[in-house]
Design a protein around this motif. Structure first.
Motif, short mmCIF file in Angstrom:
data_model
loop_
_atom_site.label_atom_id
_atom_site.label_comp_id
_atom_site.label_asym_id
_atom_site.label_seq_id
_atom_site.Cartn_x
_atom_site.Cartn_y
_atom_site.Cartn_z
N TRP A 72 42.73 38.89 45.42
CA TRP A 72 43.18 38.65 46.79
C TRP A 72 42.10 39.12 47.75
CZ3 TRP A 72 47.57 36.29 48.58
CH2 TRP A 72 47.87 36.42 49.94
N VAL B 152 46.64 48.88 48.21
CA VAL B 152 47.12 48.93 46.83
C VAL B 152 48.61 49.28 46.82
CG1 VAL B 152 46.92 50.15 44.64
CG2 VAL B 152 44.86 49.57 45.94
N VAL C 67 45.36 41.40 41.81
CA VAL C 67 46.80 41.13 41.92
C VAL C 67 47.35 40.85 40.52
CG1 VAL C 67 48.55 39.60 42.88
CG2 VAL C 67 46.55 40.23 44.25
N TYR D 226 51.79 41.82 42.93
CA TYR D 226 51.46 43.10 43.56
C TYR D 226 49.96 43.42 43.44
CZ TYR D 226 56.40 44.40 43.93
OH TYR D 226 57.73 44.45 44.26
N ILE D 227 49.40 44.02 44.47
CA ILE D 227 48.05 44.56 44.38
C ILE D 227 48.11 45.86 43.59
CG2 ILE D 227 46.16 45.62 45.69
CD1 ILE D 227 46.82 43.73 47.98
N TRP D 228 47.31 45.96 42.53
CA TRP D 228 47.36 47.19 41.72
C TRP D 228 46.02 47.92 41.66
CZ3 TRP D 228 44.24 46.90 37.35
CH2 TRP D 228 43.95 45.62 36.86
N LYS E 13 38.32 42.83 48.63
CA LYS E 13 39.01 42.14 47.55
C LYS E 13 39.87 43.12 46.76
CE LYS E 13 35.42 38.63 46.83
NZ LYS E 13 34.44 38.07 45.86
N TYR E 14 40.99 42.59 46.26
CA TYR E 14 41.91 43.40 45.47
C TYR E 14 42.33 42.61 44.22
CZ TYR E 14 42.52 45.83 49.95
OH TYR E 14 42.32 46.50 51.14
N LYS F 207 53.02 44.02 47.90
CA LYS F 207 53.31 42.72 47.27
C LYS F 207 52.80 41.64 48.21
CE LYS F 207 57.08 40.00 45.19
NZ LYS F 207 56.45 39.88 43.86
N VAL F 208 51.83 40.86 47.75
CA VAL F 208 51.20 39.86 48.61
C VAL F 208 51.64 38.44 48.30
CG1 VAL F 208 49.19 41.26 49.18
CG2 VAL F 208 49.16 39.86 47.10
N ASN G 237 41.64 48.04 43.49
CA ASN G 237 40.54 47.40 44.19
C ASN G 237 39.75 46.54 43.22
OD1 ASN G 237 40.65 48.51 46.97
ND2 ASN G 237 40.36 50.47 45.92
N TYR G 238 39.08 45.55 43.74
CA TYR G 238 38.32 44.61 42.91
C TYR G 238 37.13 45.30 42.25
CZ TYR G 238 35.13 40.77 41.79
OH TYR G 238 34.28 39.92 41.16
#
Length: 224
Positions: free
Chosen positions: A93, A132, A102, A107-109, A99-100, A135-136, A111-112
């Motif tokens: 995302w 983090v 997902v 859900y974002i869990w 960036k993250y 929910k995206v 960092n990229y």
């Protein structure tokens, strides 16, 4: 005295000391980080084959990016194997320049990290701030995307860019053939791909060059 002797035998003497920790194969999780996390914070409570993994190991390892669950298997008097269950990174995302990762629940869990470079990147065109744990993506969008991955090759094109528009269920997919398509991810991916293939077939038979196809309105197809 017997209890003291037992404690000494297990925790102090080294007779049951763990000298070798083996990790199961991982696709994304960094094995060096696993080894470091396993050692950091280790105490006399989990330095032996009997209680290894009982006190705090799971919590330490779950701090490593990508780790979901662990289990410990004792291989001998001094060696253990730690089975790693990795989280399922579904996509990346991107909002603004950050960036993250997902997961498959939306859900974002984390960092990229560059090791996830093969994952598709979803660009949030609204550039809303997230963090983090947020929910995206709604579950319907997650299901739609998974189904789309299996169905899109039927079009003969490849997806090269994903963009989330003003409405979270509006997904713009740009292809390697230059045209792009708007999907409504709150509906069935199969039905929308069928409509998309119909437009592509008509364009091919007429020799027309497509710019975009819009499938967001039920029972209507708009294209240019």
């Amino acid at each position: 005295m017997l209890l003291g002797a037992l404690i000494y035998l297990v925790f102090v003497s080294g007779i049951f000391g763990v000298t070798q920790v083996e990790f199961s194969a991982t696709k994304f999780v960094n094995r060096g980080e696993l080894a470091s996390a396993a050692k950091s914070g280790e105490t006399f409570l989990d330095n032996n084959i009997i209680t290894y993994g009982v006190f705090g190991l799971a919590g330490r390892l779950r701090k490593v990016t990508g780790v979901d669950k662990i289990s410990v298997t004792r291989l001998g008097q001094h060696s253990v194997r730690v089975e790693i269950v990795e989280k399922s990174p579904l996509l990346v995302w991107q909002t603004l320049d950050h960036k993250y990762l997902v997961d498959d629940l939306g859900y974002i869990w984390a960092n990229y990290q560059d090791k996830y470079a093969t994952l598709p990147v979803f660009v949030d065109t609204k550039n809303l701030p997230v963090r983090v744990g947020d929910k995206v993506l709604p579950q319907a969008s997650v299901v739609f995307y998974k189904d789309l991955q299996g169905l899109f090759p039927e079009t003969g094109a490849k997806q090269v860019r994903y963009e989330i528009m003003d409405i979270i269920s509006d997904l713009k997919v740009t292809t390697d053939q230059g045209w792009y398509v708007y999907f409504d991810t709150s509906r069935s991916a199969k039905g929308e791909v069928i409509s998309l293939k119909r437009v592509l077939a008509d364009a091919k038979s007429s020799g027309a060059k497509l710019e975009y196809i819009d499938l967001r309105i039920a029972n209507r197809i708009f294209y240019k």
